[in-house]
Write a protein that holds these residues in place. Structure first.
Motif, short mmCIF file in Angstrom:
data_model
loop_
_atom_site.label_atom_id
_atom_site.label_comp_id
_atom_site.label_asym_id
_atom_site.label_seq_id
_atom_site.Cartn_x
_atom_site.Cartn_y
_atom_site.Cartn_z
N ALA A 117 -40.87 -52.28 -15.42
CA ALA A 117 -40.31 -50.97 -15.13
C ALA A 117 -40.15 -50.77 -13.63
CB ALA A 117 -41.21 -49.88 -15.71
N GLY A 118 -38.97 -50.31 -13.21
CA GLY A 118 -38.68 -50.12 -11.80
C GLY A 118 -38.01 -51.30 -11.14
N ASP A 119 -37.87 -52.41 -11.87
CA ASP A 119 -37.18 -53.59 -11.36
C ASP A 119 -35.72 -53.57 -11.81
OD1 ASP A 119 -39.64 -54.36 -10.39
OD2 ASP A 119 -40.02 -55.81 -12.00
N ALA A 120 -34.92 -54.41 -11.18
CA ALA A 120 -33.50 -54.46 -11.51
C ALA A 120 -33.01 -55.90 -11.52
CB ALA A 120 -32.68 -53.63 -10.51
N PHE A 121 -31.90 -56.10 -12.22
CA PHE A 121 -31.28 -57.42 -12.32
C PHE A 121 -29.78 -57.24 -12.14
CE2 PHE A 121 -28.96 -60.49 -14.95
CZ PHE A 121 -29.41 -61.68 -14.41
N LEU A 122 -29.18 -58.08 -11.32
CA LEU A 122 -27.75 -58.01 -11.08
C LEU A 122 -27.10 -59.34 -11.42
CD1 LEU A 122 -25.29 -56.44 -9.91
CD2 LEU A 122 -25.87 -57.42 -7.68
N SER A 123 -26.17 -59.31 -12.38
CA SER A 123 -25.34 -60.47 -12.69
C SER A 123 -23.94 -60.20 -12.16
CB SER A 123 -25.28 -60.70 -14.20
OG SER A 123 -24.25 -61.64 -14.51
N LEU A 124 -23.39 -61.17 -11.46
CA LEU A 124 -22.04 -61.00 -10.92
C LEU A 124 -20.97 -61.51 -11.86
CD1 LEU A 124 -22.83 -61.78 -7.20
CD2 LEU A 124 -22.28 -59.57 -8.23
N GLY A 125 -21.36 -61.87 -13.08
CA GLY A 125 -20.38 -62.22 -14.09
C GLY A 125 -19.82 -63.62 -14.01
N ARG A 126 -20.43 -64.49 -13.20
CA ARG A 126 -19.93 -65.86 -13.09
C ARG A 126 -20.47 -66.75 -14.20
NH1 ARG A 126 -21.61 -66.31 -7.36
NH2 ARG A 126 -20.21 -65.02 -6.12
N LEU A 127 -21.72 -66.50 -14.61
CA LEU A 127 -22.37 -67.30 -15.65
C LEU A 127 -22.97 -66.37 -16.69
CD1 LEU A 127 -24.30 -69.84 -13.37
CD2 LEU A 127 -22.14 -70.25 -14.56
N ALA A 128 -23.08 -66.87 -17.91
CA ALA A 128 -23.72 -66.09 -18.97
C ALA A 128 -25.24 -66.22 -18.85
CB ALA A 128 -23.25 -66.59 -20.33
N ILE A 129 -25.95 -65.21 -19.33
CA ILE A 129 -27.41 -65.25 -19.31
C ILE A 129 -27.94 -64.36 -20.43
CG2 ILE A 129 -27.69 -63.32 -17.70
CD1 ILE A 129 -30.06 -64.93 -16.46
N SER A 130 -29.13 -64.69 -20.91
CA SER A 130 -29.80 -63.91 -21.94
C SER A 130 -31.07 -63.32 -21.34
CB SER A 130 -30.14 -64.81 -23.13
OG SER A 130 -30.87 -64.09 -24.11
N LEU A 131 -31.23 -61.99 -21.48
CA LEU A 131 -32.44 -61.31 -21.02
C LEU A 131 -33.25 -60.91 -22.25
CD1 LEU A 131 -30.84 -59.01 -18.30
CD2 LEU A 131 -31.92 -61.24 -17.97
N THR A 132 -34.44 -61.49 -22.40
CA THR A 132 -35.25 -61.33 -23.60
C THR A 132 -36.47 -60.47 -23.31
OG1 THR A 132 -34.55 -63.50 -24.39
CG2 THR A 132 -36.50 -62.55 -25.42
N SER A 133 -36.83 -59.61 -24.27
CA SER A 133 -38.04 -58.80 -24.15
C SER A 133 -39.02 -59.19 -25.24
CB SER A 133 -37.71 -57.31 -24.27
OG SER A 133 -38.88 -56.54 -24.17
N GLN A 134 -40.25 -59.49 -24.84
CA GLN A 134 -41.28 -59.87 -25.81
C GLN A 134 -41.92 -58.65 -26.47
OE1 GLN A 134 -41.79 -63.03 -26.78
NE2 GLN A 134 -40.11 -63.52 -25.37
N SER A 135 -42.05 -57.56 -25.71
CA SER A 135 -42.73 -56.37 -26.23
C SER A 135 -41.81 -55.18 -26.44
CB SER A 135 -43.86 -55.96 -25.27
OG SER A 135 -43.35 -55.69 -23.98
N GLY A 136 -40.52 -55.33 -26.08
CA GLY A 136 -39.58 -54.23 -26.18
C GLY A 136 -39.30 -53.63 -24.81
N ALA A 137 -38.12 -53.03 -24.65
CA ALA A 137 -37.74 -52.48 -23.34
C ALA A 137 -36.70 -51.39 -23.49
CB ALA A 137 -37.22 -53.58 -22.42
N GLU A 138 -36.74 -50.44 -22.57
CA GLU A 138 -35.70 -49.42 -22.42
C GLU A 138 -34.96 -49.73 -21.12
OE1 GLU A 138 -34.91 -46.96 -24.42
OE2 GLU A 138 -36.56 -47.10 -25.87
#
Length: 292
Positions: free
Chosen positions: A78-99
């Motif tokens: 919580a409070g962190d961020a992720f930026l993808s510039l759309g050049r490559l595909a990626i999967s972001l997985t949550s083990q415990s769940g996320a909003e």
């Protein structure tokens, strides 16, 4: 100094056409799939997400540490961020769940060439508290339909995206991970001169002379290197300085005079074309209390 100039050049040429922000909920063991094409900012409201990009395709910055290359899986809280510039595909997985708050955007690839495809920002809420407060509210409210609301929302999204890029390019630890661009040093003379004196009435002939080129050759090479015309670059640098001055409390008139505009009306028209709102509104928005 070179890294600062490189950052300013990239931010000045950055073009962002934001989409509609929306909330996303990940159940335990599920993933958010980000494909290629559009850029995407993901802000973690609660829970955790983990991304595992290929080696050499990402970097990370912590709230009080230097930025650097990322290796292996990275987990954001919580409070962190992720930026993808759309050049490559990626999967972001949550083990415990996320909003999450997810902000799609069309970002000009020419402007972000020096950046890696993925940026992990640890402690985004500490690095850019105002932007974090704004992004946490995007996609959670009900649109009222009031005139101008869409424009304001777009400006918030742009602010958040730029904040994420600045967090990587100019981290609080004082060492920048922003690489020096492979740009003709003669062209760089002109770009650095504009950045040092944005209020000057620059002409193509003056800039071409600084670069030791003819007007025609300079204009063509500058557009290839910086992704826009010399005049467009001067305008973008002025607008970036205008935003900084307004956010620091300078009046519209003070900003207009400092940047060489002949009248406040002319400056206001130019600023509105660039930012989608008048400079007075930009100044008021910067001075308003952060959302909590």
């Amino acid at each position: 100094m070179g890294n600062v100039i490189a950052l300013e050049q990239a931010l000045a040429s950055l073009e962002i056409r934001p989409g509609t922000a929306h909330g996303a909920r990940l159940d335990p063991g599920t993933s958010l799939q980000l494909g290629t094409g559009d850029a995407t900012l993901v802000y973690v409201l609660s829970g955790e997400i983990t991304g595992d990009p290929a080696s050499g395709t990402s970097c990370t910055v912590a709230g009080a540490a230097d930025a650097g290359a990322a290796s292996g899986p990275r987990t954001l809280l919580a409070g962190d961020a992720f930026l993808s510039l759309g050049r490559l595909a990626i999967s972001l997985t949550s083990q415990s769940g996320a909003e999450l708050t997810v902000v799609p955007a069309d970002v000009s690839l020419a402007a972000v060439t020096p950046l890696p495809p993925f940026v992990f920002v640890d402690g985004f809420s500490e690095i850019e508290p105002a932007a974090a407060a704004l992004v946490s509210h995007l996609g959670t409210g009900t649109p009222s339909g009031r005139s101008g609301e869409t424009i304001v929302c777009q400006m918030i999204i742009k602010t958040v995206l730029l904040a994420a890029i600045r967090a990587w390019a100019a981290p609080t630890g004082g060492t920048s991970a922003w690489p020096d661009p492979a740009i003709d040093p003669f062209l760089r003379r002109a770009a650095e001169a504009v950045a040092a004196d944005p209020g000057r009435d620059w002409t193509i002939d003056q800039l071409a002379s600084l670069s030791a080129m003819s007007r025609t050759v300079f204009a063509a090479r500058f557009r290839r290197a910086y992704g826009r015309s010399p005049a467009g670059y001067v305008a973008e640098i002025r607008m970036q300085h205008a935003k900084d001055m307004l956010e620091s409390g300078a009046s519209v008139s003070e900003t207009s005079r400092a940047l060489g505009y002949g009248s406040d009306e002319g400056f206001s028209r130019a600023f509105r074309r660039h930012a989608g709102m008048p400079p007075s509104l930009w100044r008021a928005r910067a001075a308003a209390p952060s959302l909590h």
